[in-house]
Design an enzyme around this catalytic site. Structure first.
Site, PDB file in Angstrom:
ATOM      1  CG  ASN A   1      -4.199   6.639   5.154  1.00  7.86           C
ATOM      2  OD1 ASN A   1      -3.138   6.333   4.616  1.00  7.86           O
ATOM      3  ND2 ASN A   1      -5.372   6.352   4.611  1.00  7.86           N
TER       4      ASN A   1
ATOM      5  NE  ARG B   1      -3.488   0.089   2.672  1.00 10.56           N
ATOM      6  CZ  ARG B   1      -4.157   0.393   3.769  1.00 10.56           C
ATOM      7  NH1 ARG B   1      -4.150  -0.418   4.821  1.00 10.56           N
ATOM      8  NH2 ARG B   1      -4.841   1.520   3.840  1.00 10.56           N
ATOM      9  CG  HIS B   2      -1.046   4.839  -0.146  1.00  8.76           C
ATOM     10  ND1 HIS B   2      -1.266   5.381   1.113  1.00  8.76           N
ATOM     11  CD2 HIS B   2      -2.231   4.361  -0.567  1.00  8.76           C
ATOM     12  CE1 HIS B   2      -2.543   5.264   1.416  1.00  8.76           C
ATOM     13  NE2 HIS B   2      -3.158   4.627   0.420  1.00  8.76           N
TER      14      HIS B   2
ATOM     15  NE  ARG C   1      -4.376   7.345  -1.049  1.00  4.78           N
ATOM     16  CZ  ARG C   1      -5.385   7.769  -1.801  1.00  4.78           C
ATOM     17  NH1 ARG C   1      -5.284   8.912  -2.470  1.00  4.78           N
ATOM     18  NH2 ARG C   1      -6.492   7.044  -1.909  1.00  4.78           N
TER      19      ARG C   1
ATOM     20  CD  GLU D   1      -8.704   2.096  -2.230  1.00  4.91           C
ATOM     21  OE1 GLU D   1      -8.806   1.226  -3.131  1.00  4.91           O
ATOM     22  OE2 GLU D   1      -8.470   1.796  -1.046  1.00  4.91           O
TER      23      GLU D   1
ATOM     24  CG  HIS E   1      -4.898   3.163  -3.590  1.00  9.07           C
ATOM     25  ND1 HIS E   1      -4.652   4.385  -3.036  1.00  9.07           N
ATOM     26  CD2 HIS E   1      -4.463   3.254  -4.889  1.00  9.07           C
ATOM     27  CE1 HIS E   1      -4.112   5.201  -3.951  1.00  9.07           C
ATOM     28  NE2 HIS E   1      -3.988   4.521  -5.085  1.00  9.07           N
TER      29      HIS E   1
END
Ligand code: ATP
Ligand code: F6P
Length: 459
Positions: free
Chosen positions: A238, A231-232, A286, A307, A372
């Protein structure tokens, strides 16, 4: 609105009949097709005649002479095993709404293939022959060494006995083997893969479903390679529990981006440290920021890796969604795979847009994908055969690099955690709070799924 798959639209049922001498990769190809089609929600199943034969005759009493075409008893057992598998497949088509059944056997003689053809036609099922042909002795020996010496047929036998016995088995099969033939089989639907995919002969492919299967097998290769997934790094969104958007990384997210090259190098090991990787990211900031310190030249952005589109809920927290759209919030918890955000996407929609990515991944060698949460779950589900109802609930934490190392009948998974804290973006069923409680069965099940080195056992 119901979601239709290709098979519903066409109303076609296909029986893929594998053809080829032993150790030509038939079972592997058959299992991959089932995994791919199941991931696309097409009801598929493989019927392995070897397993039926072992249920009829204990593998202990079977050596190469069992496959000698002059061995009448052996021949009878082999035909009975094939008949039992075909019968079960036909039952499955009717009773379980099967769409693609695969008959995994050598089906090496025309007489057997004609029998299957008649049964299929009588049941309105499209027969499609899929032959794997190879004269590459080194590859065949490697295949025997990789998968046959450990087959249930050779329990308690040493490797050298197993290798010689299996080679003798192949010789017996060669005596009666009839390859698919352009002139004789001109009216049949068939694909013939020659030396993996150096040459491919395609004959009379009629339905869209058949063409999907052909396109998929054309893209398969058997060179060793690995796939890395991450994932980033933690993003600004977040930190505040917001979904979607196109936020930048947080300070800790940037630290993960800087750490990622070292995690990748460690996962390669000293002897492979110069291996070249291709980096795939989404088009969102990201993932590109997370890839920015990786020292590899080839970096590609894919819109298909963006995403899950949360539509009207983009930029909201789960608490805000629950307050504003309580019915939607519950509907999503009840069926997370199918739920489509207002003006946005469902997990099923992601799988559909990921299909070209999967196809390209099959063609490629070493790839690192930075994407994502939802997209990574769908890609992971394809490789690890995770059922649809579980995949949207898998826990895939931030700041963790996953390495998939596909082997003949298993995929070895390893996880490298960066020692950089990050928030949890995991929402359990029935709550709008983030973070995993120890009692959630879905979360703990998925934790098991991803923490253990999973292996897809040969059925
Ligand atoms: P059997 O008839 O004994 O069941 P099989 O043809 O089903 O044999 P597999 O058990 O699938 O053979 O063999 C797996 C091996 O074949 C793996 O090592 C895999 O790398 C290799 N393989 C996969 N695809 C091909 C191919 N198209 N041609 C040759 N070998 C392949
Ligand atoms: O020899 C390889 C094998 O997979 C056996 O395990 C199995 O009994 C056989 O092929 C199935 O093919 P056939 O029905 O043509 O004998």
């Amino acid at each position: 609105m119901p979601v239709y798959s290709i098979s519903h639209i066409e109303n076609v049922r296909v029986c893929v009949v594998m053809v080829g001498l032993p150790a030509r990769g038939k079972s592997l190809i058959a299992q991959k097709i089932v995994r791919y089609l199941s991931w696309l929600s097409i009801n598929s199943k493989c019927f392995n005649v070897g397993a039926y034969r072992r249920a009829l005759v204990s593998a202990k009493g079977v050596d190469a002479t069992f496959f000698d075409p002059r061995n009448k008893v052996g021949l009878e057992y082999r035909e009975s095993a094939a008949d039992a598998a075909i019968e079960d497949m036909m039952k499955w088509f009717v009773e379980e709404n099967g769409v693609v059944g695969i008959l995994d056997a050598t089906n090496s003689r025309v007489e057997r293939r004609e029998r299957i053809l008649h049964i299929c036609r009588a049941n309105y099922i499209e027969p499609m022959f899929l032959e794997s042909w190879s004269d590459d002795q080194a590859l065949i020996l490697q295949n025997i060494f990789d998968v046959k010496t450990t087959s249930p047929d050779y329990v308690d036998k040493d490797e050298s006995f197993a290798t010689h016995d299996f080679l003798q088995r192949i010789e017996y099969y060669k005596e009666t083997y009839q390859t698919m033939d352009k002139a004789r089989d001109v009216d049949l639907t068939f694909v013939k893969l020659i030396n993996v995919n150096s040459q491919i002969i395609i004959n009379r492919i009629e339905s869209y479903l058949e063409s999907r299967i052909v396109y998929y097998v054309m893209n398969l290769h058997i060179k060793p390679r690995c796939i890395w997934l991450s994932r980033h790094g933690e993003s600004q969104y977040n930190l505040t529990g917001r979904i979607g958007g196109d936020a930048n990384l947080s300070e800790r997210g940037w630290r993960y981006a800087k750490k990622l090259p070292e995690l990748v190098l460690n996962s390669l090991g000293e002897e492979n440290k110069h291996t070249n990787l291709t980096i795939w990211t989404s088009t969102l900031a990201r993932t590109q920021q997370t890839a920015s310190f990786l020292p590899y030249k080839k970096k590609l952005q894919w819109k298909a890796l963006d995403e899950l589109d949360a539509g009207e809920c983009d930029g909201m927290t789960y608490e805000e969604i629950e307050a504003k759209f309580p019915e939607d919030f519950k509907a999503r918890d009840d069926n997370k795979y199918e739920y489509r955000y207002r003006g946005g996407e469902s997990y099923r929609d992601i799988v559909i847009r990921l299909e070209p990515i999967i196809m390209e991944l099959e063609r490629q060698e070493n790839i690192l994908i930075i994407t994502h949460q939802a997209v990574l779950r769908c890609i992971y589900a394809y490789f690890m055969n995770v059922p649809q109802e579980e995949s949207p609930w898998m826990s895939i934490p931030l700041h963790t690099l996953i390495k998939l190392d596909p082997r003949a009948y298993s995929t070895i998974v390893s996880q490298m955690k960066a020692d950089i804290p990050a928030v949890s973006t995991y929402k359990e069923r029935g709550t709008s709070q983030l973070g995993e409680s120890s009692i959630s069965s879905y979360a703990s099940k998925s934790r098991d799924l991803i923490n253990n080195s999973l292996s897809l056992a040969k059925k």
